[in-house]
Design a protein around this motif. Structure first.
Motif: not given
Length: 483
Positions: A4-11, A69-76
């Motif tokens: 799974a990927l994670a959404t970015s805090r900056y979108t 940058g809209f999707l990132v690794e969960p631990g990024f």
């Protein structure tokens, strides 16, 4: 197995006339989402941070979202990326010397918070100024910018002439590019501005106005010991100077706005247009500035300050009435807002503010406040042998300032485009001003994004505080910093 990927805090999601625009504050990427799934997709990507299961998007779209940058690794660690960019900007910033020729001024503006003292740089300090420039350039950087400042810097014109020519000679011999600017009230210039600008390689002049003639002259009146040398008022002298300067260099008009002169802005813009200031061979820009209590010494200004709504009205007026080339919107590059890649001179490692008192400052707004100095320049007035870092407690604060480590800024999704706003506000603990910075971005970022698409958002649309401060993933992944 695909993870799974994670959404970015900056979108951020901005509603458009058709569909939505997604803006990523850290990468600067923008793309439009429309069609029947636009609501669902844009909501998923722009809300609180969440996990996105494999297969949610097709392979091509997933790759695009990851690349931008809209999707990132969960631990990024997204904040670490902003931090690296911030410190790189502090180190790579060009060398700027803000040189205070004198603390004296011939005008007595009611809102001036600076001390009027006899402090002035001596002609013999020109050699020291060259030494300061050489030290800051360090044999590594190949460009020097000097900003002549005061008081009214033209009251120290003898030093400006000698210091400027000495710096230019050093730069020529060392293969350094040299250029300068000056901040002035426009009343004490030599008779031949063209020659002065050329001789001192001045590529930008800032002149302040406080409304139309009646308001301006009432606020910017001559001090008794500095009577005008002509029959012209301070407004007339400044306007006549701009008439000439726009033919030879860029001019930045600073309109100082408060409750008493806000109503003059429209007439002043018409006045500037009629004088042809925006039609000359060099660019002339008008910036509306809100008179504010920048420090405790200027707290008396608070009753005169414009509230945010009224100030926004003035900015809207300027955007509507000024030609595009006369607007200086530094938050929009190539049509869209971009993440910050530069810092103000106060944060640049190799820049300095040279006080007329021989003290070094980081911020020009602190000149004349010895308790805010960060050091002394050897060879200048007032130098005391044996000064230690303990003599200048603000020195380490400026060296260490990092918005990405601050409790609020590190959680803020505007961080990449803001970097905490004015660092002096943080030094002063001005919570009201810091919070207003967040309000600015909540209101204006949607309009900046829409403008890039030549679209517009509803007048009452703005981002919420919940969008500014996102919550973390439902279950924090290893290495993820909790919001």
């Amino acid at each position: 197995m695909e993870q799974a990927l994670a959404t970015s805090r900056y979108t951020f999601r901005v509603p458009m006339s058709e569909g939505y625009a997604l803006f990523h504050a850290s990468s600067g990427s923008v793309f439009k989402v429309d069609g029947p799934d636009a609501e669902e997709i844009s909501t998923l990507l722009s809300g609180d941070r969440r996990l996105v299961p494999p297969g949610t998007f097709d392979e091509r779209l997933t790759a695009r979202l990851r690349r931008n940058g809209f999707l990132v690794e969960p631990g990024f660690d997204e904040v670490a990326v902003v931090r690296e960019r911030y410190w790189a900007a502090r180190g790579s910033a060009p060398v700027v010397l803000l040189v205070t020729t004198t603390m004296d001024c011939n005008l007595g503006c009611y809102y001036c918070y600076e001390s009027r003292t006899p402090d002035a740089l001596r002609l013999t300090d020109a050699e020291t100024l060259v030494d300061i420039a050489a030290q800051r350039l360090g044999g590594r950087k190949r460009s020097l910018h000097v900003d002549w400042y005061g008081g009214e810097p033209m009251l120290g014109i003898d030093f400006l002439e000698r210091g400027s020519l000495a710096l230019q000679e050093y730069c020529r011999s060392a293969g350094i590019r040299y250029h300068a600017s000056i901040i002035s009230n426009g009343t004490r210039w030599p008779d031949d501005p063209q020659s002065f600008v050329a001789r001192h390689k001045i590529r930008e002049v800032q002149i302040s106005f406080d409304g139309m003639k009646d308001n301006h002259d009432r606020r910017r009146r001559y001090r008794p010991e500095h009577r005008s040398l002509t029959d012209q008022s301070s407004f007339e002298q400044a306007a006549a100077l701009v008439d000439e300067l726009v033919r030879h260099t860029r001019v930045d008009l600073r309109y100082n706005a408060d409750q008493g002169n806000a109503g003059d802005l429209g007439a002043f813009i018409d006045f500037a247009k009629a004088r042809g200031w925006f039609d000359g061979p060099f660019r002339c820009v008008l910036m509306v500035a809100k008179l504010s209590a920048y420090s405790e010494r200027s707290s008396f200004l608070r009753p005169h300050e414009l509230d945010p709504e009224r100030f926004e009205e003035l900015q809207d007026l300027a955007r509507r009435e000024l030609p595009s080339k006369a607007q200086d919107d530094q938050d929009i590059v190539s049509g869209f807002p971009h993440p910050k890649t530069s810092v103000c001179g106060a944060l640049a490692h190799d820049s300095a503010v040279v006080g007329a008192d021989g003290l070094e400052y980081r911020c020009g707004l602190q000149v004349g406040e010895p308790g805010r100095a960060t050091g002394r320049f050897l060879g200048m007035p007032g130098v005391r042998p044996g000064d230690s870092p303990e003599s200048f407690p603000d020195q380490s604060w400026w060296a260490d300032f990092d918005p990405t480590t601050l409790p609020t800024c590190s959680r803020c999704s505007f961080l990449p485009v803001c970097w905490g706003g004015c660092p002096k506000r943080h030094l002063d603990g001005d919570g009201t001003a810091i919070r207003s910075e967040g309000g600015f971005w909540r209101t204006n970022l949607p309009r900046m994004v829409a403008a890039g698409f030549t679209d517009q958002v509803a007048a009452d649309f703005e981002f919420t505080e919940a969008e500014q401060f996102r919550t973390g993933l439902p279950v924090e992944a290893p290495g993820e910093t909790s919001c």
